[in-house]
Design an enzyme around this catalytic site. Structure first.
Site, PDB file in Angstrom:
ATOM      1  N   HIS A 131       0.825  -1.222   0.000  1.00 26.12           N
ATOM      2  CA  HIS A 131       0.000   0.000   0.000  1.00 26.12           C
ATOM      3  C   HIS A 131       0.860   1.275   0.000  1.00 26.12           C
ATOM      4  O   HIS A 131       1.963   1.299   0.536  1.00 26.12           O
ATOM      5  CB  HIS A 131      -0.856  -0.037   1.272  1.00 26.12           C
ATOM      6  CG  HIS A 131      -1.921   1.000   1.349  1.00 26.12           C
ATOM      7  ND1 HIS A 131      -1.771   2.172   2.052  1.00 26.12           N
ATOM      8  CD2 HIS A 131      -3.173   1.031   0.819  1.00 26.12           C
ATOM      9  CE1 HIS A 131      -2.889   2.886   1.970  1.00 26.12           C
ATOM     10  NE2 HIS A 131      -3.753   2.215   1.225  1.00 26.12           N
ATOM     11  N   SER A 179      -4.640  -5.187  -1.108  1.00 25.65           N
ATOM     12  CA  SER A 179      -5.734  -4.238  -1.360  1.00 25.65           C
ATOM     13  C   SER A 179      -6.369  -4.360  -2.730  1.00 25.65           C
ATOM     14  O   SER A 179      -7.574  -4.250  -2.872  1.00 25.65           O
ATOM     15  CB  SER A 179      -5.236  -2.795  -1.300  1.00 25.65           C
ATOM     16  OG  SER A 179      -4.457  -2.553  -0.201  1.00 25.65           O
TER      17      SER A 179
HETATM   18  C1  LIG Z   1      -6.565   1.371   3.995  1.00 25.13           C
HETATM   19  C2  LIG Z   1      -5.173   0.894   4.151  1.00 25.13           C
HETATM   20  C3  LIG Z   1      -4.259   1.577   4.952  1.00 25.13           C
HETATM   21  C4  LIG Z   1      -4.560   2.916   5.510  1.00 25.13           C
HETATM   22  O1  LIG Z   1      -5.380   2.847   6.614  1.00 25.13           O
HETATM   23  P1  LIG Z   1      -6.192   4.147   7.029  1.00 25.13           P
HETATM   24  O2  LIG Z   1      -6.606   3.873   8.427  1.00 25.13           O
HETATM   25  O3  LIG Z   1      -7.310   4.272   6.068  1.00 25.13           O
HETATM   26  O4  LIG Z   1      -5.245   5.311   6.928  1.00 25.13           O
HETATM   27  C5  LIG Z   1      -3.033   0.990   5.166  1.00 25.13           C
HETATM   28  N1  LIG Z   1      -2.704  -0.183   4.591  1.00 25.13           N
HETATM   29  C6  LIG Z   1      -3.541  -0.829   3.776  1.00 25.13           C
HETATM   30  C7  LIG Z   1      -3.116  -2.115   3.170  1.00 25.13           C
HETATM   31  C8  LIG Z   1      -4.796  -0.309   3.520  1.00 25.13           C
HETATM   32  O5  LIG Z   1      -5.616  -0.936   2.690  1.00 25.13           O
END
Ligand SMILES: *Cc1c(COP(=O)(O)O)cnc(C)c1O
Length: 388
Positions: A131, A179
């Site tokens: 991510h 993701s």
């Molecule tokens: C959504 C996501 C994040 C970020 O998390 P938030 O709480 O929305 O900032 C981090 N890592 C992955 C893999 C994500 O999908």
């Protein structure tokens, strides 16, 4: 023409221009331009974000002393309200771990931990598809970094064996469920690799698995029985847990270190206490939501089975996130619009979020989706893709 407007024009020509949509999510639906559509684009994986009964129960039991909408300070100053200690204690108990530390978001966690725990004697080995928040953490770190091909453990093992003696510490960084592809990392394999070397740390982002996998919803590490072997187990509250914030499960020593060194913990206002209360409330609910998890798994299986033979689909997913890869951006955008017209809110995911040529619809399933709704989605996707 200035450089900003020419860049915007270029994005527009490529079909990659983004703008903020005017949407209103209600229950498992979303309202946009007066149209109500079933939402297949949120990360509300357990369907809890707009659950009237849960909200009512929470509000009824909420002590009015805890209703504060701001902490007005960093945790290191006056923002560390008692609910932080209760939440962190509960998380550590659930994971049977020494400690946990809560952050404002997953973005804060991932962009802050790696720069704090690495230096120029460290090597970061990160999966090619991690991510953006992890990529930014790597960018802020002084460590050398190599991105290995997605889930290519042979390449990873080679990189480790070549480099282990040259660095004081090696950090292997991955997501558990990815993701954009919805496929999974082989955590036991990473654990086995780690055990061959004295200086490897495992960093696993469970953003899409927390609440969704394992007997208590603790994630893939619980499901695969490797919680104890993971040095930094990151989870977020903004997805299945229907709240806001994030956490890491780590050793007590590491927690104390992060409190001293992690800039995205130190230099930001702590979460509002009322949100922390809600998180604590919802986590205890999630632990018992095994039937939600089973339903989510069943509909994921159904959608993957149905999409596999369809034109253009490349489905490597093994989870509730099912990519429907159409390749070209314009075609993907048009297909998303058709689906929206039919009442299914699916969004095109395009570069730079995914590599060039792999634009896709990202189908994000929720335990709140009924079997009938899933059948309708499959029917419509099949119909639309046969006309592509
Ligand atoms: C959504 C996501 C994040 C970020 O998390 P938030 O709480 O929305 O900032 C981090 N890592 C992955 C893999 C994500 O999908």
């Amino acid at each position: 023409m200035n450089t900003y407007s020419s860049q915007l024009e270029q994005l527009s020509r490529q079909g990659n221009l983004r703008s903020l949509p005017a949407v209103d999510a209600q229950g498992l639906s979303i309202v946009r331009d007066g149209n109500t559509m079933l939402n297949f684009s949120s990360n509300d994986y357990l369907g809890l974000a707009d659950d009237t009964n849960l909200k009512k129960e929470f509000l009824q039991n909420l002590n009015s002393r805890n209703v504060r909408f701001s902490s007005t300070s960093s945790r290191l100053l006056t923002g560390n309200f008692p609910v932080y200690a209760r939440l962190e204690k509960r998380l550590a108990e659930l994971y049977k771990a020494e400690a946990s530390l809560v952050f404002n978001s997953g973005y804060h966690a991932n962009s802050g931990i790696l720069p704090a725990v690495t230096d120029n004697r460290s090597l970061i080995l990160a999966d090619k598809l991690v991510h953006a928040s992890i990529v930014d953490g790597i960018g802020l770190s002084k460590a050398r970094c190599i991105r290995y091909r997605h889930n290519d453990y042979e390449q990873l093992e080679r990189l480790v064996s070549e480099s282990a003696s040259q660095y004081e510490a090696i950090f292997i960084v991955t997501e558990s469920i990815f993701s954009m592809d919805g496929d999974e990392c082989d955590l036991p394999r990473l654990v086995a690799l780690k055990k061959h070397y004295p200086n490897i740390y495992l960093y696993v982002d469970e953003a899409h698995a927390f609440g969704v996998r394992g007997q208590c919803g603790l994630g893939c590490a619980e499901e695969q029985d490797v919680i104890k072997e993971i040095d930094f187990l990151v989870g977020t509250f903004g997805k299945a847990a229907a709240s806001v914030g994030a956490f890491v499960i780590c050793s007590d020593e590491m927690k104390r270190y992060l409190v001293n060194k992690m800039r995205t913990l130190i230099f930001t206002t702590a979460l509002p206490p009322v949100n922390l209360e809600w998180t604590l409330f919802i986590i205890d609910k999630i632990v018992d939501m095994q039937s939600h998890r089973e339903h989510l798994e069943a509909i994921g299986h159904k959608v993957r089975q149905a999409l596999n033979p369809l034109n253009g689909a490349i489905v490597s997913s093994s989870s509730h996130i099912v990519p429907f890869v159409l390749g070209e951006t314009e075609r993907t955008v048009q297909t998303a619009l058709k689906l929206q017209h039919e009442g299914f809110y699916l969004l095109p995911v395009r570069p730079p979020t995914v590599p060039q040529g792999t634009s896709r619809l990202r189908i994000s399933l929720s335990a709140g989706h009924t079997d009938t709704e899933i059948d309708q989605l499959i029917h419509t996707l099949t119909k639309i893709s046969s006309g592509l």
